[in-house]
Write a protein that holds these residues in place. Structure first.
Motif, PDB file in Angstrom:
ATOM      1  N   SER B 250       0.801  -1.542   0.129  1.00 13.19           N
ATOM      2  CA  SER B 250       0.199  -0.415   0.125  1.00 13.19           C
ATOM      3  C   SER B 250       0.591   1.248  -0.271  1.00 13.19           C
ATOM      4  O   SER B 250       2.058   1.738   0.881  1.00 13.19           O
ATOM      5  N   VAL B 251       0.708   2.108  -0.655  1.00 17.06           N
ATOM      6  CA  VAL B 251       1.497   3.439  -0.692  1.00 17.06           C
ATOM      7  C   VAL B 251       0.748   4.654  -0.592  1.00 17.06           C
ATOM      8  O   VAL B 251      -1.210   4.402  -0.691  1.00 17.06           O
ATOM      9  N   ALA B 252       0.315   5.676  -0.534  1.00 15.14           N
ATOM     10  CA  ALA B 252       0.200   7.098   0.268  1.00 15.14           C
ATOM     11  C   ALA B 252       0.038   7.546  -0.369  1.00 15.14           C
ATOM     12  O   ALA B 252       1.656   7.729  -1.693  1.00 15.14           O
ATOM     13  N   PHE B 253      -0.721   8.391  -1.077  1.00 12.86           N
ATOM     14  CA  PHE B 253      -0.632   9.379  -1.876  1.00 12.86           C
ATOM     15  C   PHE B 253      -0.754  10.801  -2.164  1.00 12.86           C
ATOM     16  O   PHE B 253      -1.804  11.678  -1.444  1.00 12.86           O
ATOM     17  N   PHE B 254       0.005  11.754  -2.626  1.00 12.94           N
ATOM     18  CA  PHE B 254       0.199  13.216  -2.471  1.00 12.94           C
ATOM     19  C   PHE B 254       0.092  14.207  -3.490  1.00 12.94           C
ATOM     20  O   PHE B 254       0.562  13.766  -4.734  1.00 12.94           O
ATOM     21  N   CYS B 255      -0.634  14.929  -3.112  1.00 14.09           N
ATOM     22  CA  CYS B 255      -0.299  16.118  -4.396  1.00 14.09           C
ATOM     23  C   CYS B 255       0.936  16.507  -4.683  1.00 14.09           C
ATOM     24  O   CYS B 255       1.859  16.913  -3.862  1.00 14.09           O
ATOM     25  N   PRO B 256       1.219  16.463  -5.983  1.00 10.23           N
ATOM     26  CA  PRO B 256       3.026  17.547  -6.091  1.00 10.23           C
ATOM     27  C   PRO B 256       2.845  18.892  -5.893  1.00 10.23           C
ATOM     28  O   PRO B 256       4.398  19.257  -5.640  1.00 10.23           O
ATOM     29  N   HIS B 257       1.721  19.562  -5.972  1.00 12.75           N
ATOM     30  CA  HIS B 257       1.810  20.807  -5.348  1.00 12.75           C
ATOM     31  C   HIS B 257       1.334  21.202  -3.939  1.00 12.75           C
ATOM     32  O   HIS B 257       2.458  22.105  -3.954  1.00 12.75           O
ATOM     33  N   CYS B 258       0.507  20.976  -3.654  1.00 13.32           N
ATOM     34  CA  CYS B 258       0.241  21.655  -2.486  1.00 13.32           C
ATOM     35  C   CYS B 258       0.684  21.110  -1.397  1.00 13.32           C
ATOM     36  O   CYS B 258       0.291  20.655  -0.191  1.00 13.32           O
ATOM     37  N   LYS B 259       1.014  19.400  -1.775  1.00 12.28           N
ATOM     38  CA  LYS B 259       1.450  18.369  -0.957  1.00 12.28           C
ATOM     39  C   LYS B 259       0.895  17.882  -0.081  1.00 12.28           C
ATOM     40  O   LYS B 259       1.243  17.332   0.674  1.00 12.28           O
ATOM     41  N   ALA B 260      -0.258  18.523  -0.596  1.00 10.14           N
ATOM     42  CA  ALA B 260      -1.070  17.755   0.477  1.00 10.14           C
ATOM     43  C   ALA B 260      -1.691  15.946   0.285  1.00 10.14           C
ATOM     44  O   ALA B 260      -1.248  15.143  -0.447  1.00 10.14           O
ATOM     45  N   ARG B 261      -2.358  15.200   1.284  1.00  6.38           N
ATOM     46  CA  ARG B 261      -2.376  13.623   1.147  1.00  6.38           C
ATOM     47  C   ARG B 261      -3.440  14.209   0.503  1.00  6.38           C
ATOM     48  O   ARG B 261      -4.555  14.524   1.163  1.00  6.38           O
ATOM     49  N   ILE B 262      -3.692  13.260  -0.791  1.00  6.38           N
ATOM     50  CA  ILE B 262      -4.709  12.680  -1.624  1.00  6.38           C
ATOM     51  C   ILE B 262      -5.809  11.830  -1.146  1.00  6.38           C
ATOM     52  O   ILE B 262      -5.760  10.853  -1.658  1.00  6.38           O
ATOM     53  N   ALA B 263      -6.860  12.239   0.080  1.00  2.74           N
ATOM     54  CA  ALA B 263      -6.544  10.167   0.565  1.00  2.74           C
ATOM     55  C   ALA B 263      -8.195  10.185   0.137  1.00  2.74           C
ATOM     56  O   ALA B 263      -9.068  11.505   0.448  1.00  2.74           O
ATOM     57  N   GLY B 264      -8.618   9.449   0.105  1.00 10.62           N
ATOM     58  CA  GLY B 264     -10.416   8.893  -0.451  1.00 10.62           C
ATOM     59  C   GLY B 264     -11.171   9.327   1.089  1.00 10.62           C
ATOM     60  O   GLY B 264     -11.004   9.589   2.501  1.00 10.62           O
ATOM     61  N   THR B 265     -13.041   9.054   0.610  1.00 13.44           N
ATOM     62  CA  THR B 265     -13.307   9.512   1.824  1.00 13.44           C
ATOM     63  C   THR B 265     -13.798   7.954   2.558  1.00 13.44           C
ATOM     64  O   THR B 265     -14.569   8.025   3.279  1.00 13.44           O
ATOM     65  N   THR B 266     -13.469   6.454   2.125  1.00 14.21           N
ATOM     66  CA  THR B 266     -13.883   5.498   2.078  1.00 14.21           C
ATOM     67  C   THR B 266     -13.007   4.497   1.901  1.00 14.21           C
ATOM     68  O   THR B 266     -11.660   5.137   1.495  1.00 14.21           O
TER      69      THR B 266
END
Ligand code: FES
Ligand code: FES
Lengths: 225, 308
Positions: B250-266
């Motif tokens: 499993s990996v965690a996704f981040f936005c390359p621009h704002c560096k925020a974690r782009i997590a889903g809701t479920t």
């Protein structure tokens, strides 16, 4: 032994007997067409329908394929049965009007009207010949092919079969091709009813004796010298 | 059912040696098919399917060999082979054109469509053109009555067909259908992805994967972190990554621009791993499972959400 009631009479028969056999055993005739002693029951023609059960649950079944059940109540010629049978006859007659066997059954049941277009087919797909070839002659040379409208009986690829011994058993058991009404060729006629009598369309009274079902009227078709 | 049927037909077509004649039937091939299906018991339909797959139709010789090999009578085999519409005893053309003549299509002038097809191809229904290019068949309902009249050519469904369009369809079939048509069929379509936090586009036009601009995100898994590029084709699973990603990780996704974690809701409904959420177009959130090898994904439309 299983005891059931046929037309109100108690009958006791072996387990595994069909309603048809039980009825014949006690003496109630049921007309059949695709059934033949010595061949496995097939249930194709539905001529042998009988009514089983009572009240709302009563239903029509083909007696030649229905094994007896304990306490079963069977009616072999109730109003509903006769109605259904006449319908079956009318349909059979429409597909093979030339068959003397079918014509005779029709006259027995007093079928007078024909609401369906006559097709002049030469097969009602009762499967007698197929079963004869397989079960009695052990050849399996002919069988059913295609389906629905196109269903027919024949040899594979419609060529001469390698396993057929030309025994003729298939023709012997066929209810349609054994006795054919040859209507407008009086020299070959087998019953000659129509040739000997006046045209039924003219002399309506004669119709009762003739029971001919050809359409157009055969008597009119016979070439007159 | 529909899609597998289509695929099978396609393979048959590509497998088919162009001029397969009766003589080409080799006893050994048939015996191999019989052995594969344990010919002694049952499996007649599977064996016939095998033969049809190999030759494109059921050659007479093949059926005779089959009958000898399995000890079944030829009548039975022939009966089954003629009973089912999917078997054919005559070689089919390279392209199979199937026109629906079911009730719904019938009232919408399907007979005229068939007539037009017959005229254009110069053959009658259930015949094959002399150059073995086209076979025309009719069926009684394809289960897509609302779209009638329906014509299927080599697995491509065409709805509301008009007589005027037939010529073009046949031309197209002759030249092979363009690829987008196939993609449409697989329900894959290109998407425009953006970050759900900063709404910055995630599209990377400089890097093309599978013919489409990729979607770029940053990922981290344990100690490692790096970039990941996904195919921007909804329905496709292709990706490229800076690091090796073992299946199941499993990996965690981040936005390359704002560096925020782009997590889903479920959580993923398939494997319960965390999901990443990517904005698609104007009003949808696409959640994809963050575990490598899991196909879990979920598309949520904003409009639907606000309604609820
Ligand atoms: S005799 Fe019973 S169905 Fe034909
Ligand atoms: S009638 Fe053509 S798809 Fe149903």
């Amino acid at each position: 032994m299983i005891t059931l009631k046929i037309n109100g009479l108690d009958v006791s028969v072996e387990k595994g007997t069909t309603i048809l056999e039980a009825a014949e055993f006690i003496g109630f005739p049921i007309p059949t067409l695709c059934h033949m002693d010595g061949l496995t029951p097939y249930g194709a023609c539905r001529l042998c329908v009988v009514e089983i059960g009572e009240g709302k649950k009563a239903k029509l079944v083909s007696s030649c394929t229905y094994p007896v059940e304990e306490g079963l109540k069977v009616r072999t010629s109730s109003k509903r049965v006769v109605r259904a049978r006449r319908m079956v006859i009318e349909l059979l007659l429409a597909s093979c009007p030339q068959s003397k066997t079918i014509q005779d059954i029709a006259s027995t049941y007093g079928v007078r009207t024909q609401r369906f277009k006559q097709e002049y087919d030469d097969c009602i797909l009762c499967g007698r010949c197929v079963r004869m070839c397989e079960e009695q002659m052990m050849a399996k040379a002919i069988g059913f092919q295609n389906r629905g409208e196109k269903r027919s009986i024949g040899t594979p690829f419609d060529t001469k079969s390698d396993v057929c011994r030309l025994c003729g058993g298939c023709m012997y058991v066929c209810p349609v091709c054994e006795l054919r009404c040859t209507y407008n060729q009086p020299e070959k006629a087998i019953c000659g009813g129509c040739a000997n009598l006046f045209a039924p369309c003219v002399e309506k009274d004669n119709f009762d004796d003739m029971m001919c079902y050809m359409n157009p009227c055969v008597a009119c078709e016979i070439p007159k010298e | 059912m529909k899609s597998t049927g289509k695929k099978k037909k396609r393979t048959v077509i590509s497998d088919e040696p162009d001029n397969c004649t009766e003589e080409d039937v080799k006893e050994a091939d048939i015996l191999a098919i019989v052995r594969k299906h344990d010919g002694a018991r049952g499996g007649l339909i599977a064996m016939l399917e095998g033969i049809q797959q190999k030759y494109g139709y059921l050659p007479e010789n093949a059926l005779r060999i089959l009958s000898n090999a399995t000890g079944r009578s030829l009548v039975d085999i022939y009966g089954v082979a003629t009973f089912y519409r999917s078997f054919t005893l005559h070689p089919r053309g390279k392209h199979l054109v199937t026109a629906c003549l079911g009730t719904a299509c019938h009232v919408r002038a399907a007979p005229r469509i068939v007539e037009e097809l017959e005229q254009q191809l110069g053959i009658k229904a259930s015949e094959t053109t002399p150059d073995r290019n086209f076979t025309l068949e009719t069926v009684n309902c394809l289960g897509a009555c609302a779209l009638g009249p329906v014509v299927v050519i080599d697995g491509h469904y065409f709805s509301k067909v008009k007589t005027a369009g037939i010529k073009k369809l046949i031309e197209e079939a002759r030249n092979g259908f363009p690829d987008e048509k196939m993609l449409e069929r697989e329900f894959a379509f290109p998407v425009e992805a953006s970050c759900p936090q900063c709404h910055h586009s995630l599209m990377d036009a400089g890097n093309i994967i599978e013919g489409y601009p990729s979607i770029r995100v940053d990922i981290s898994a344990g100690e490692k972190s790096g970039w990941l590029r996904l195919v921007s084709l909804y329905g496709s699973r292709g990706f490229e990554s800076e690091h090796e990603l073992p299946v199941g990780e499993s990996v965690a996704f981040f936005c390359p621009h704002c560096k925020a974690r782009i997590a889903g809701t479920t959580l993923c409904t398939e494997c319960e791993a965390t999901m990443a959420g990517i904005r698609i177009g104007e009003g949808a959130l696409l959640q994809i499972c963050e575990r490598r090898g899991c196909d879990g994904c979920r598309l949520e439309l904003d409009a639907v959400k606000s309604q609820v």
